[in-house]
Write an enzyme that holds these catalytic residues in place. Structure first.
Site, PDB file in Angstrom:
ATOM      1  N   LYS A  67       0.923  -1.098  -0.106  1.00  0.00           N
ATOM      2  CA  LYS A  67       0.056   0.044  -0.155  1.00  0.00           C
ATOM      3  C   LYS A  67       0.726   1.293   0.000  1.00  0.00           C
ATOM      4  O   LYS A  67       0.583   2.103  -0.497  1.00  0.00           O
ATOM      5  CB  LYS A  67      -0.955   0.012   1.054  1.00  0.00           C
ATOM      6  CG  LYS A  67      -2.154  -0.867   1.043  1.00  0.00           C
ATOM      7  CD  LYS A  67      -3.106  -0.320   0.230  1.00  0.00           C
ATOM      8  CE  LYS A  67      -4.263  -1.070   0.038  1.00  0.00           C
ATOM      9  NZ  LYS A  67      -5.345  -0.576  -0.661  1.00  0.00           N
ATOM     10  N   LYS A  97      -5.685  -9.653 -12.940  1.00  0.00           N
ATOM     11  CA  LYS A  97      -6.873  -9.830 -12.813  1.00  0.00           C
ATOM     12  C   LYS A  97      -7.799  -8.746 -12.588  1.00  0.00           C
ATOM     13  O   LYS A  97      -7.213  -7.633 -12.407  1.00  0.00           O
ATOM     14  CB  LYS A  97      -7.076 -10.764 -11.211  1.00  0.00           C
ATOM     15  CG  LYS A  97      -6.681  -9.902  -9.953  1.00  0.00           C
ATOM     16  CD  LYS A  97      -7.001 -10.620  -8.850  1.00  0.00           C
ATOM     17  CE  LYS A  97      -7.138  -9.742  -7.511  1.00  0.00           C
ATOM     18  NZ  LYS A  97      -7.417 -10.321  -6.208  1.00  0.00           N
ATOM     19  N   LYS A 129     -11.562  -3.357  -9.438  1.00  0.00           N
ATOM     20  CA  LYS A 129     -12.412  -2.259  -9.416  1.00  0.00           C
ATOM     21  C   LYS A 129     -11.450  -0.810  -9.643  1.00  0.00           C
ATOM     22  O   LYS A 129     -11.785  -0.112 -10.391  1.00  0.00           O
ATOM     23  CB  LYS A 129     -12.733  -2.105  -7.905  1.00  0.00           C
ATOM     24  CG  LYS A 129     -13.354  -3.173  -7.323  1.00  0.00           C
ATOM     25  CD  LYS A 129     -13.875  -2.865  -5.781  1.00  0.00           C
ATOM     26  CE  LYS A 129     -14.587  -3.811  -5.217  1.00  0.00           C
ATOM     27  NZ  LYS A 129     -14.711  -3.869  -3.599  1.00  0.00           N
TER      28      LYS A 129
END
Ligand code: SF4
Length: 324
Positions: A112, A192, A195
């Protein structure tokens, strides 16, 4: 007595077909075997969402998707994380017994930091503690996870164990229910469906929009002209056909290899397959969308049921910590 399952999903964007084939269908199946608590974890979303203007809409859309897919409020508790504020109290209390070194070694924290270097907030470090609070508040015994989330769950088990050792047996150490989610390829051909990357087919799209979205997909990069033979094994459209056109897979592969089918027609076929598979879901979704009060009531009722468990746990925790 059925065991209690807890799982949450972040309402950072609209749900897509990858979520539907993976987590959502798994949620629906777990209802048969467990007492399930499904939570729309809006506080977790704040670790990466600086603009929260779409948050309320994403929350209701997520609830709508879940209910249309088959989550049953008579079988499961379905609610929004922030509607049961005790979770923030437990998060703070568990934070006091969690060594910082445990949190700094979590691989997703490091990822992150790389992903959002402009917004390395305190919540990112504390994310696994909040996740532990989510599970522990409801004394959940089972948590459905993919292999990549096992380190998080192990940390939740360590925090629960530490609390139990310090203050007496309180929390079950949650067990992982390993679930192999199918890998749904994104339309951009870069891994993959996600969103964030704009590579997804959202569940809320209409049939026409779905086909239009599929038409934007990257295919076999070596196939530049209609007459070029294709390589279905490296094409993300073909990998989606596995889920939506299983009976036609062999034909598509051989027609692609012999250039009998073009990518435009192949994509149209996929779009039609997705639309056919989603039709019952879409009908239920459209019917539920006409009853916005129903969604609000389901979430309010879920929060009320969750609050009963949460208040009891917090009272026990504070007593054991000599805070009451
Ligand atoms: Fe992919 Fe279909 Fe084009 Fe073959 S024909 S490269 S499987 S989109």
């Amino acid at each position: 007595m059925k065991k209690r399952v807890f799982s949450g999903a972040r309402p950072t964007a609209r749900q897509h077909i990858g979520n539907y084939l993976g987590a959502i269908q798994n949620y629906v199946n777990l209802q048969q075997e467990y007492n399930c608590i499904y939570c729309i974890v809006d506080i977790h979303a704040l670790t990466s969402l600086e603009d929260t203007s779409k948050l309320p809409e994403n929350i209701s859309e997520m609830a709508l998707d879940w209910l249309a897919a088959g989550l049953d409020p008579d079988k499961s508790i379905i609610f929004v994380q922030s509607h049961v504020p005790e979770v923030m109290e437990l998060y703070t209390l568990l934070g006091m017994i969690t060594p910082l070194s445990w949190l700094l070694r979590v691989p997703t924290f490091k990822e992150k930091v790389k992903l959002q270097p402009h917004n390395v907030n305190y919540g990112l470090v504390g994310y696994p503690v909040l996740m532990t609070a989510d599970i522990a508040l409801y004394k959940a015994e089972v948590v459905p996870v993919g292999e990549d989330q096992l380190p998080h769950l192990e940390l939740a088990r360590e925090i629960a164990r530490r609390f139990n050792n310090l203050f007496g047996d309180t929390f079950p150490e949650p067990q992982a229910k390993l679930t192999s989610f199918p890998l749904i390829a994104g339309l951009d051909g870069a891994g993959k469906m996600s969103k964030q990357s704009g590579s997804s087919i959202e569940l809320a799209l209409s049939p026409k929009e779905t086909i239009e979205r599929v038409m934007t997909a990257v295919t076999d990069p070596a196939r530049r002209y209609r007459s070029d033979p294709g390589h279905p094994e490296i094409c993300n459209i073909y990998s989606l056909h596995r889920f939506f056109s299983p009976s036609e897979l062999d034909d598509i592969a051989s027609q692609c290899r012999s250039a009998q089918i073009g990518c435009v027609d192949c994509k149209k076929l996929l779009g039609q397959g997705i639309n056919a598979a989603l039709e019952p879901f879409r009908q239920r979704r459209a019917a539920l969308a006409t009853k916005p009060n129903y969604i609000t009531e389901v979430l309010a009722d879920g929060a009320q049921q969750a609050s009963v468990i949460a208040r009891e746990t917090i009272r026990e925790v504070k007593q054991k910590m000599r805070l009451l």
